[in-house]
Design a protein around this motif. Structure first.
Motif, short mmCIF file in Angstrom:
data_model
loop_
_atom_site.label_atom_id
_atom_site.label_comp_id
_atom_site.label_asym_id
_atom_site.label_seq_id
_atom_site.Cartn_x
_atom_site.Cartn_y
_atom_site.Cartn_z
N ALA A 99 7.94 5.89 9.28
CA ALA A 99 8.93 6.32 8.28
C ALA A 99 8.57 7.66 7.65
O ALA A 99 9.34 8.20 6.86
CB ALA A 99 9.04 5.26 7.18
N ILE A 100 7.39 8.20 7.99
CA ILE A 100 6.93 9.43 7.34
C ILE A 100 7.53 10.65 8.02
O ILE A 100 7.32 10.87 9.21
CB ILE A 100 5.39 9.52 7.36
N GLY A 101 8.28 11.41 7.24
CA GLY A 101 8.84 12.68 7.72
C GLY A 101 9.87 12.50 8.82
O GLY A 101 10.24 13.46 9.49
N SER A 156 9.92 8.93 3.69
CA SER A 156 11.33 9.37 3.54
C SER A 156 11.99 8.87 2.26
O SER A 156 13.19 8.55 2.26
CB SER A 156 12.13 8.98 4.78
N VAL A 157 11.22 8.79 1.17
CA VAL A 157 11.83 8.52 -0.13
C VAL A 157 12.58 9.77 -0.57
O VAL A 157 12.08 10.89 -0.42
CB VAL A 157 10.77 8.16 -1.20
N LYS A 158 13.79 9.60 -1.07
CA LYS A 158 14.58 10.73 -1.56
C LYS A 158 15.46 10.27 -2.72
O LYS A 158 15.59 9.04 -2.95
CB LYS A 158 15.40 11.34 -0.43
N GLY A 202 6.84 5.89 -5.84
CA GLY A 202 6.97 6.50 -4.52
C GLY A 202 5.91 7.56 -4.30
O GLY A 202 5.49 8.23 -5.25
N LEU A 203 5.50 7.68 -3.04
CA LEU A 203 4.70 8.83 -2.61
C LEU A 203 5.63 9.60 -1.68
O LEU A 203 6.02 9.10 -0.63
CB LEU A 203 3.42 8.39 -1.90
N VAL A 204 5.99 10.80 -2.12
CA VAL A 204 7.13 11.50 -1.52
C VAL A 204 6.69 12.83 -0.93
O VAL A 204 6.13 13.68 -1.64
CB VAL A 204 8.19 11.77 -2.61
P1 PGA Z 1 7.95 11.97 3.60
O1 PGA Z 1 6.34 11.94 3.50
O2 PGA Z 1 8.49 11.61 2.23
O3 PGA Z 1 8.27 13.39 3.98
O4 PGA Z 1 8.35 10.98 4.62
C1 PGA Z 1 5.70 10.92 2.79
C2 PGA Z 1 4.20 11.09 2.87
O5 PGA Z 1 3.67 11.44 3.94
O6 PGA Z 1 3.49 10.86 1.87
#
Ligand code: PGA
Length: 251
Positions: free
Chosen positions: A171-173, A213-215, A231-233
């Protein structure tokens, strides 16, 4: 009551000038830290600018990594002692990009957690499964293993102050967010794991974030879940207006 955290992770983006522009953009627009704690994790070269700009505002600061020794012949590494002395609040450790590209192990992450806490900083400990692991039904066991490994030898008091970030690698990026239900399920499992390793009080106190992908468009739904404390965003934390929107998700 756990205070929510909205933490940006800029990764290897922005220089000091761009950091200042971001600070100017969020000025006066972030909630009080007692309502929602806001944190920006920035590259080490930006931290002087970030800490100076955040001083006297609700914004807290984080490094994206540190070493587990305080000083010595470790060319290219960042000292947790120096981070503490310069006024940084948190250090992100165990991000999947560091585990993947830089071969960080659970043992390294555990040593870093100890060094960070010993210097009066707080760790944001990342964990998360790959797509293959999710499809094989290994998610809960894997994240529990990563979290237990990161916490070896830490006291309950240290764990209560620490933060965990559940970030499924797929889910990251990618723009592919875990559904709020998927995120809640794993975050609840992490909390239950910490209750088993320590006690109910510790498990109820530690803050557990979701990342991937938190937005602004999906933050409300994620934050409505019982166990998700923030969230870690990555991507959506780079633009000041987007970060302000995330931070004020309750409004
Ligand atoms: P992302 O990254 O919000 O762009 O998916 C999150 C993270 O890697 O901490």
């Amino acid at each position: 009551m756990r205070t929510p955290i909205m933490a940006g992770n800029w990764k290897m983006n922005k220089n000091p000038k761009e950091t200042q522009a971001f600070l100017d953009g969020v000025k006066g627009k972030l909630p009080e830290a007692s309502k929602v704690e806001t944190v920006i994790a920035a590259p080490a070269i930006d931290l002087t600018t970030l800490v100076a700009g955040a001083t006297g505002t609700p914004l807290k600061t984080a490094a994206e990594n540190s070493y587990f020794e305080n000083e010595g012949a470790f060319t290219g590494e960042t000292s947790p002692k120096a981070l503490s002395e310069m006024g940084v609040d948190y250090v992100v450790i165990g991000h999947s990009e560091r585990r993947g590209y830089f071969h960080e192990t659970d043992e390294d992450i555990n040593k870093k957690a100890k060094a960070i806490l010993a210097n009066g900083l707080l760790p944001i400990i990342c964990c998360g499964e790959s797509l293959e692991q999710r499809e094989a039904g290994q998610t809960n066991d894997w994240v529990a293993y990563q979290v237990a490994g990161a916490l070896v030898g830490l006291s309950a008091d240290d764990v209560k102050k620490s933060v965990v970030a559940y970030e499924p690698i797929w889910a990251i990026g990618t723009g592919k967010t875990a559904t709020a239900d998927q995120a809640q399920e794993v975050v609840a499992h992490i909390r239950a794991t910490i209750k088993k390793l320590y006690d109910a009080e510790t498990g109820d106190a530690i803050r557990i974030l979701y990342g991937g992908s938190v937005k602004p468009a999906n933050v409300k739904e994620l934050m409505a879940k019982e166990d998700i404390d923030g969230g870690l965003v990555g991507g959506a934390s780079m633009d000041p207006d987007s970060f302000v929107a995330l931070a004020n998700y309750q409004d």
